[in-house]
Design an enzyme around this catalytic site. Sequence first.
Site, PDB file in Angstrom:
ATOM      1  N   ILE A  21       0.840  -1.209   0.000  1.00  0.00           N
ATOM      2  CA  ILE A  21       0.000   0.000   0.000  1.00  0.00           C
ATOM      3  C   ILE A  21       0.873   1.256   0.000  1.00  0.00           C
ATOM      4  CG2 ILE A  21      -1.693   1.326   1.337  1.00  0.00           C
ATOM      5  CD1 ILE A  21      -2.835  -1.420   2.285  1.00  0.00           C
ATOM      6  N   TYR A  40      -3.366  -9.254  16.093  1.00  0.00           N
ATOM      7  CA  TYR A  40      -3.249  -8.197  15.068  1.00  0.00           C
ATOM      8  C   TYR A  40      -4.387  -7.184  15.220  1.00  0.00           C
ATOM      9  CZ  TYR A  40      -3.575  -5.977  10.450  1.00  0.00           C
ATOM     10  OH  TYR A  40      -3.662  -5.063   9.423  1.00  0.00           O
TER      11      TYR A  40
HETATM   12  N1  LIG Z   1      -3.253  -5.187   2.740  1.00  0.00           N
HETATM   13  C1  LIG Z   1      -4.409  -5.208   3.397  1.00  0.00           C
HETATM   14  O1  LIG Z   1      -5.370  -5.850   2.969  1.00  0.00           O
HETATM   15  C2  LIG Z   1      -4.594  -4.431   4.669  1.00  0.00           C
HETATM   16  C3  LIG Z   1      -5.850  -4.490   5.313  1.00  0.00           C
HETATM   17  C4  LIG Z   1      -6.026  -3.774   6.490  1.00  0.00           C
HETATM   18  C5  LIG Z   1      -4.999  -2.994   6.980  1.00  0.00           C
HETATM   19  N2  LIG Z   1      -3.782  -2.965   6.349  1.00  0.00           N
HETATM   20  C6  LIG Z   1      -2.727  -2.142   6.915  1.00  0.00           C
HETATM   21  O2  LIG Z   1      -2.168  -1.351   5.891  1.00  0.00           O
HETATM   22  C7  LIG Z   1      -0.796  -1.108   6.151  1.00  0.00           C
HETATM   23  C8  LIG Z   1       0.048  -1.490   4.952  1.00  0.00           C
HETATM   24  O3  LIG Z   1      -0.129  -2.886   4.696  1.00  0.00           O
HETATM   25  P1  LIG Z   1       0.455  -3.598   3.386  1.00  0.00           P
HETATM   26  O4  LIG Z   1      -0.584  -4.527   2.904  1.00  0.00           O
HETATM   27  O5  LIG Z   1       1.006  -2.583   2.454  1.00  0.00           O
HETATM   28  O6  LIG Z   1       1.608  -4.487   4.031  1.00  0.00           O
HETATM   29  P2  LIG Z   1       3.160  -4.553   3.671  1.00  0.00           P
HETATM   30  O7  LIG Z   1       3.727  -5.624   4.537  1.00  0.00           O
HETATM   31  O8  LIG Z   1       3.361  -4.656   2.202  1.00  0.00           O
HETATM   32  O9  LIG Z   1       3.689  -3.129   4.148  1.00  0.00           O
HETATM   33  C9  LIG Z   1       4.098  -2.865   5.471  1.00  0.00           C
HETATM   34  C10 LIG Z   1       5.391  -2.095   5.387  1.00  0.00           C
HETATM   35  O10 LIG Z   1       5.824  -1.786   6.722  1.00  0.00           O
HETATM   36  C11 LIG Z   1       7.230  -2.046   6.810  1.00  0.00           C
HETATM   37  N3  LIG Z   1       7.553  -2.338   8.197  1.00  0.00           N
HETATM   38  C12 LIG Z   1       7.187  -3.437   8.929  1.00  0.00           C
HETATM   39  N4  LIG Z   1       7.724  -3.381  10.165  1.00  0.00           N
HETATM   40  C13 LIG Z   1       8.422  -2.213  10.231  1.00  0.00           C
HETATM   41  C14 LIG Z   1       9.200  -1.599  11.233  1.00  0.00           C
HETATM   42  N5  LIG Z   1       9.369  -2.174  12.443  1.00  0.00           N
HETATM   43  N6  LIG Z   1       9.784  -0.422  10.971  1.00  0.00           N
HETATM   44  C15 LIG Z   1       9.647   0.168   9.741  1.00  0.00           C
HETATM   45  N7  LIG Z   1       8.915  -0.372   8.752  1.00  0.00           N
HETATM   46  C16 LIG Z   1       8.315  -1.543   8.983  1.00  0.00           C
HETATM   47  C17 LIG Z   1       7.457  -3.232   5.896  1.00  0.00           C
HETATM   48  O11 LIG Z   1       8.802  -3.388   5.489  1.00  0.00           O
HETATM   49  C18 LIG Z   1       6.534  -2.885   4.732  1.00  0.00           C
HETATM   50  O12 LIG Z   1       7.175  -2.088   3.775  1.00  0.00           O
HETATM   51  C19 LIG Z   1      -0.477  -1.884   7.423  1.00  0.00           C
HETATM   52  O13 LIG Z   1      -0.565  -0.994   8.525  1.00  0.00           O
HETATM   53  C20 LIG Z   1      -1.571  -2.917   7.503  1.00  0.00           C
HETATM   54  O14 LIG Z   1      -1.803  -3.334   8.830  1.00  0.00           O
HETATM   55  C21 LIG Z   1      -3.555  -3.668   5.196  1.00  0.00           C
END
Ligand SMILES: NC(=O)c1ccc[n+]([C@@H]2O[C@H](COP(=O)([O-])OP(=O)(O)OC[C@H]3O[C@@H](n4cnc5c(N)ncnc54)[C@H](O)[C@@H]3O)[C@@H](O)[C@H]2O)c1
Length: 316
Positions: free
Chosen positions: A13, A144
């Site tokens: 995202i 989570y």
């Molecule tokens: N993809 C979905 O369907 C979905 C649904 C609900 C909520 N979300 C939320 O959206 C956000 C983005 O999710 P996504 O799907 O892009 O996941 P993703 O895993 O692709 O992105 C998460 C990013 O956070 C970084 N990250 C993780 N731990 C970290 C840390 N300790 N310090 C710095 N960076 C860190 C990762 O390297 C990654 O780039 C998250 O907060 C997730 O909880 C996603």
Amino acid sequence: MALYVVTGGAGFIGSHLVEALLERGEQVRVFDDFSTGKQVHLAPFADRIEVIEGDLCHLEQVRRAVAGADYVLHQGALRSVPRSVDNPVASNDVNVGGTLNVLHAAKEAGVRRVVSASSSSVYGKREDFPLVEDVGELEPMSPYAVSKLAGEKYCKVFTELYGLETVSLRYFNVFGPRMDPNSAYAAFIAIFAAGLLEGRKLTIHGDGTISRDWTYIDNVVDANLRAASAPDASGEAFNIACGDSWDLNRVIDKLRELIGVDGEVEYGPPRAGDMPKSQASIEKAKKLLGYEPLVQATEGLERTVDWYRQQGTLST
Ligand SMILES: NC(=O)c1ccc[n+]([C@@H]2O[C@H](COP(=O)([O-])OP(=O)(O)OC[C@H]3O[C@@H](n4cnc5c(N)ncnc54)[C@H](O)[C@@H]3O)[C@@H](O)[C@H]2O)c1
């Protein structure tokens, strides 16, 4: 031109947000530890952004990341329910401790607004669909979900106590290009699309009647941009979804049709912490953010399959 810090900007995202901000002519700084995020997601615009590699769990690193920022779009987290069931402490450290660090540093730095990624999982097991945001007590069903709800509560407290503007966006099952089908915690659509394109047998946890409000990535990007500036949004949480619900069997049938294969499916035991259904009301986001889903599920699935096909390889 404003400076936007995107935490988790190398992720699925986050990298789409970075791209959209650059298209709008904004200045962008990414903060990411590249644990699940990838350099390749940022490669097309690497020369136009600043990247700070660091860990959300370290306040000093987060302070450096948000220094001078106008807005923070906080996406960094350990995503996935099963991951949190396997390791609840790590999910809490990053998703709760990391969010608190972002808010604290943003308050100190005089950031104009923090938009924070929450999740539909905060609703837990419910039957009053479509889900509306302000329904009283929520009962999350996984570590989570607890961590995401705690993040929302911290956002609200920082708005009420310190006057830091915050908005929480409860994303409902986001999908689209750049989703990694190969991760141990990959999202449903990535696994199914990749499996069908590679001719593998698909495994579904449960009987396939789990249903979700599938939300194409462009809708989430648009919601974030709106949430950063909407006048009456601070201190609030919003559902970001399409307001529709498809079960897994329907998604697989649509993918089979788009890809042109039959694709065998095996049904296994249900996964701990998975909610049976989710479907959002998007009325609040429509009213206060001016949000409307730009891309519905069918078109989103078409675009996603096209993207996987264009990649030639399914490894992102
Ligand atoms: N993809 C979905 O369907 C979905 C649904 C609900 C909520 N979300 C939320 O959206 C956000 C983005 O999710 P996504 O799907 O892009 O996941 P993703 O895993 O692709 O992105 C998460 C990013 O956070 C970084 N990250 C993780 N731990 C970290 C840390 N300790 N310090 C710095 N960076 C860190 C990762 O390297 C990654 O780039 C998250 O907060 C997730 O909880 C996603």
